[in-house]
Write a protein that holds these residues in place. Structure first.
Motif, PDB file in Angstrom:
ATOM      1  N   ALA A 197     -32.205  21.128  -1.539  1.00  0.00           N
ATOM      2  CA  ALA A 197     -32.227  21.032  -3.000  1.00  0.00           C
ATOM      3  C   ALA A 197     -31.473  22.192  -3.656  1.00  0.00           C
ATOM      4  CB  ALA A 197     -33.671  20.995  -3.502  1.00  0.00           C
ATOM      5  N   CYS A 198     -31.658  23.401  -3.144  1.00  0.00           N
ATOM      6  CA  CYS A 198     -31.009  24.571  -3.769  1.00  0.00           C
ATOM      7  C   CYS A 198     -29.495  24.534  -3.592  1.00  0.00           C
ATOM      8  CB  CYS A 198     -31.579  25.865  -3.192  1.00  0.00           C
ATOM      9  SG  CYS A 198     -33.294  26.186  -3.688  1.00  0.00           S
ATOM     10  N   VAL A 199     -29.029  24.101  -2.426  1.00  0.00           N
ATOM     11  CA  VAL A 199     -27.580  23.987  -2.215  1.00  0.00           C
ATOM     12  C   VAL A 199     -26.997  22.946  -3.164  1.00  0.00           C
ATOM     13  CG1 VAL A 199     -25.794  23.230  -0.591  1.00  0.00           C
ATOM     14  CG2 VAL A 199     -27.572  24.822   0.161  1.00  0.00           C
ATOM     15  N   GLY A 200     -27.690  21.821  -3.308  1.00  0.00           N
ATOM     16  CA  GLY A 200     -27.221  20.785  -4.231  1.00  0.00           C
ATOM     17  C   GLY A 200     -27.127  21.295  -5.655  1.00  0.00           C
ATOM     18  N   ALA A 201     -28.147  22.056  -6.081  1.00  0.00           N
ATOM     19  CA  ALA A 201     -28.144  22.598  -7.438  1.00  0.00           C
ATOM     20  C   ALA A 201     -27.028  23.623  -7.630  1.00  0.00           C
ATOM     21  CB  ALA A 201     -29.501  23.236  -7.743  1.00  0.00           C
ATOM     22  N   LEU A 202     -26.863  24.507  -6.660  1.00  0.00           N
ATOM     23  CA  LEU A 202     -25.829  25.538  -6.774  1.00  0.00           C
ATOM     24  C   LEU A 202     -24.426  24.941  -6.755  1.00  0.00           C
ATOM     25  CD1 LEU A 202     -27.388  28.319  -4.526  1.00  0.00           C
ATOM     26  CD2 LEU A 202     -27.199  28.307  -7.015  1.00  0.00           C
ATOM     27  N   LEU A 203     -24.246  23.849  -6.015  1.00  0.00           N
ATOM     28  CA  LEU A 203     -22.942  23.191  -5.997  1.00  0.00           C
ATOM     29  C   LEU A 203     -22.600  22.578  -7.355  1.00  0.00           C
ATOM     30  CD1 LEU A 203     -22.897  21.378  -2.524  1.00  0.00           C
ATOM     31  CD2 LEU A 203     -21.448  23.283  -3.260  1.00  0.00           C
ATOM     32  N   SER A 204     -23.632  22.262  -8.131  1.00  0.00           N
ATOM     33  CA  SER A 204     -23.375  21.656  -9.436  1.00  0.00           C
ATOM     34  C   SER A 204     -22.645  22.614 -10.376  1.00  0.00           C
ATOM     35  CB  SER A 204     -24.689  21.204 -10.082  1.00  0.00           C
ATOM     36  OG  SER A 204     -25.460  22.311 -10.543  1.00  0.00           O
ATOM     37  N   VAL A 205     -22.800  23.920 -10.149  1.00  0.00           N
ATOM     38  CA  VAL A 205     -22.171  24.901 -11.037  1.00  0.00           C
ATOM     39  C   VAL A 205     -20.646  24.835 -10.956  1.00  0.00           C
ATOM     40  CG1 VAL A 205     -21.950  27.344 -11.605  1.00  0.00           C
ATOM     41  CG2 VAL A 205     -24.185  26.408 -10.984  1.00  0.00           C
ATOM     42  N   PRO A 206     -20.040  24.983  -9.756  1.00  0.00           N
ATOM     43  CA  PRO A 206     -18.574  24.880  -9.707  1.00  0.00           C
ATOM     44  C   PRO A 206     -18.062  23.455  -9.899  1.00  0.00           C
ATOM     45  CG  PRO A 206     -19.463  25.172  -7.490  1.00  0.00           C
ATOM     46  CD  PRO A 206     -20.600  25.381  -8.436  1.00  0.00           C
ATOM     47  N   ILE A 207     -18.813  22.464  -9.429  1.00  0.00           N
ATOM     48  CA  ILE A 207     -18.357  21.078  -9.562  1.00  0.00           C
ATOM     49  C   ILE A 207     -18.285  20.672 -11.027  1.00  0.00           C
ATOM     50  CG2 ILE A 207     -19.012  18.665  -9.144  1.00  0.00           C
ATOM     51  CD1 ILE A 207     -19.995  19.519  -6.387  1.00  0.00           C
ATOM     52  N   TYR A 208     -19.245  21.139 -11.836  1.00  0.00           N
ATOM     53  CA  TYR A 208     -19.246  20.774 -13.253  1.00  0.00           C
ATOM     54  C   TYR A 208     -18.037  21.345 -13.981  1.00  0.00           C
ATOM     55  CZ  TYR A 208     -20.992  19.875 -17.952  1.00  0.00           C
ATOM     56  OH  TYR A 208     -21.127  19.417 -19.243  1.00  0.00           O
ATOM     57  N   ARG A 209     -17.440  22.388 -13.431  1.00  0.00           N
ATOM     58  CA  ARG A 209     -16.270  23.006 -14.062  1.00  0.00           C
ATOM     59  C   ARG A 209     -14.968  22.307 -13.707  1.00  0.00           C
ATOM     60  NH1 ARG A 209     -18.055  29.143 -12.384  1.00  0.00           N
ATOM     61  NH2 ARG A 209     -19.752  29.405 -13.918  1.00  0.00           N
ATOM     62  N   VAL A 210     -15.003  21.424 -12.720  1.00  0.00           N
ATOM     63  CA  VAL A 210     -13.789  20.718 -12.307  1.00  0.00           C
ATOM     64  C   VAL A 210     -13.338  19.798 -13.451  1.00  0.00           C
ATOM     65  CG1 VAL A 210     -12.816  19.054 -10.676  1.00  0.00           C
ATOM     66  CG2 VAL A 210     -14.410  20.823  -9.877  1.00  0.00           C
ATOM     67  N   PRO A 211     -12.083  19.897 -13.890  1.00  0.00           N
ATOM     68  CA  PRO A 211     -11.621  19.096 -15.040  1.00  0.00           C
ATOM     69  C   PRO A 211     -11.876  17.599 -14.894  1.00  0.00           C
ATOM     70  CG  PRO A 211     -10.006  20.775 -14.497  1.00  0.00           C
ATOM     71  CD  PRO A 211     -11.040  20.834 -13.419  1.00  0.00           C
ATOM     72  N   LEU A 212     -11.637  17.053 -13.703  1.00  0.00           N
ATOM     73  CA  LEU A 212     -11.849  15.618 -13.497  1.00  0.00           C
ATOM     74  C   LEU A 212     -13.316  15.249 -13.705  1.00  0.00           C
ATOM     75  CD1 LEU A 212     -10.671  12.874 -12.639  1.00  0.00           C
ATOM     76  CD2 LEU A 212     -11.192  13.498 -10.264  1.00  0.00           C
ATOM     77  N   VAL A 213     -14.212  16.088 -13.212  1.00  0.00           N
ATOM     78  CA  VAL A 213     -15.651  15.840 -13.371  1.00  0.00           C
ATOM     79  C   VAL A 213     -16.045  15.939 -14.837  1.00  0.00           C
ATOM     80  CG1 VAL A 213     -17.962  16.671 -12.792  1.00  0.00           C
ATOM     81  CG2 VAL A 213     -16.178  16.640 -11.043  1.00  0.00           C
ATOM     82  N   ARG A 214     -15.521  16.932 -15.522  1.00  0.00           N
ATOM     83  CA  ARG A 214     -15.846  17.097 -16.929  1.00  0.00           C
ATOM     84  C   ARG A 214     -15.348  15.929 -17.772  1.00  0.00           C
ATOM     85  NH1 ARG A 214     -17.948  21.339 -18.882  1.00  0.00           N
ATOM     86  NH2 ARG A 214     -16.984  21.018 -20.923  1.00  0.00           N
ATOM     87  N   ARG A 215     -14.163  15.437 -17.452  1.00  0.00           N
ATOM     88  CA  ARG A 215     -13.645  14.281 -18.195  1.00  0.00           C
ATOM     89  C   ARG A 215     -14.529  13.062 -17.974  1.00  0.00           C
ATOM     90  NH1 ARG A 215      -8.576  16.224 -16.479  1.00  0.00           N
ATOM     91  NH2 ARG A 215      -8.457  14.661 -14.828  1.00  0.00           N
ATOM     92  N   PHE A 216     -15.029  12.921 -16.763  1.00  0.00           N
ATOM     93  CA  PHE A 216     -15.894  11.775 -16.455  1.00  0.00           C
ATOM     94  C   PHE A 216     -17.257  11.898 -17.137  1.00  0.00           C
ATOM     95  CE2 PHE A 216     -19.177   9.829 -13.737  1.00  0.00           C
ATOM     96  CZ  PHE A 216     -18.753   8.508 -13.790  1.00  0.00           C
ATOM     97  N   LEU A 217     -17.823  13.118 -17.145  1.00  0.00           N
ATOM     98  CA  LEU A 217     -19.182  13.298 -17.646  1.00  0.00           C
ATOM     99  C   LEU A 217     -19.261  13.506 -19.154  1.00  0.00           C
ATOM    100  CD1 LEU A 217     -20.704  15.589 -14.856  1.00  0.00           C
ATOM    101  CD2 LEU A 217     -21.148  13.161 -15.224  1.00  0.00           C
ATOM    102  N   VAL A 218     -18.335  14.286 -19.693  1.00  0.00           N
ATOM    103  CA  VAL A 218     -18.426  14.606 -21.123  1.00  0.00           C
ATOM    104  C   VAL A 218     -17.231  14.115 -21.924  1.00  0.00           C
ATOM    105  CG1 VAL A 218     -19.897  16.591 -20.695  1.00  0.00           C
ATOM    106  CG2 VAL A 218     -17.436  16.909 -20.783  1.00  0.00           C
TER     107      VAL A 218
END
Length: 263
Positions: free
Chosen positions: A234-255
């Motif tokens: 669970a902690c690795v999954g949560a910590l990975l969300s920090v850099p992944i959320y900054r990825v431009p492609l991910v941000r375009r998809f989510l927000v």
């Protein structure tokens, strides 16, 4: 099982939520707001409320099915989102803050300790309630040995907990940034859906403190396997969300963030 038993379980969860809210108000009134002490008290209260209700949700799931469990969990998470304030009852949110430079390692450790104390100690209150056997669903539950919810290989269980936690955190970050109408309800629905999806595989805890309070030392997995699945996963999954959320492609998809126009 009779609806009376379900009503008693419902009454216990409502009663504990009222008790926790009362404790929060008393702490706010009588505890000095300066320093970290009020923060730790709020974390302990939130963790105790979370774990007490989830102990009773085990009774609901075992006797009335996963659908009933999901309905109660959804309503509870909506409520907790409104009353917990800055408390999370979950250590990896503080770990994320540490990675982002928003807090210190000392505060992460103290908050995690407070959450573990609140979550684990509340079992004695639940145990006494079960011991009275007000409902037929509580018969023999106060002192019976618990069984692990992990139904797959520990490494697969860790992957499930990690991936689902990653999705939960990405969704929460996006909703927090966009702030759509009914964002707390949407967040609760996503979290509950992921819990139900993982329920028959890892148990769908997505919270190390909750998993430890409910399932530490249970038959079906070793303590090391428990740590691998519910803490590391669970902690690795949560910590990975920090850099992944900054990825431009991910941000375009989510927000829906658009590419900057070239000048």
């Amino acid at each position: 099982m009779s609806m009376t038993s379900l009503g008693i379980s419902t009454g216990f969860m409502i009663g504990y939520c009222v008790l926790a809210q009362t404790a929060r108000r008393l702490a706010k009134r009588f505890v000095d707001r300066e320093g970290i002490v009020p923060t730790l008290i709020n974390e302990a209260i939130a963790a105790a409320e979370l774990c007490a209700c989830c102990f009773e949700l085990i009774i609901v799931a075992d006797n009335f099915g996963v659908a009933a469990y999901a309905v109660f969990l959804f309503m509870l998470t909506v409520w907790w989102g409104k009353v917990w304030g800055d408390a999370s009852a979950c250590p990896y949110t503080h770990m994320e803050d540490l990675v982002e430079g928003k807090t210190s390692l000392k505060e992460v450790a103290l908050r995690t300790w407070a959450e573990l104390m609140g979550g684990c100690c509340v079992y004695r209150i639940v145990q006494v309630f079960w011991w009275f056997e007000f409902a037929e669903t509580h018969k023999g539950r106060a002192f019976e040995d618990c069984n692990a919810d992990l139904q797959v290989h520990p490494y697969l269980g860790a992957a499930i907990e990690g991936f689902a936690t990653l999705l939960c955190r990405l969704a929460s970050k996006a909703l927090s940034e966009k702030e759509p109408k009914f964002s707390s309800i949407i967040d609760s629905f996503i979290g509950t859906s992921l819990v139900v999806a993982a329920f028959n595989y890892s148990g769908g805890y997505f919270n190390p403190v909750l998993a430890t309070a409910l399932k530490w030392g249970c038959r079906g997995h070793t303590n090391v396997e428990h740590i691998i699945v519910y803490w590391i996963g669970a902690c690795v999954g949560a910590l990975l969300s920090v850099p992944i959320y900054r990825v431009p492609l991910v941000r375009r998809f989510l927000v829906g963030e658009q590419k900057e126009k070239e000048e």
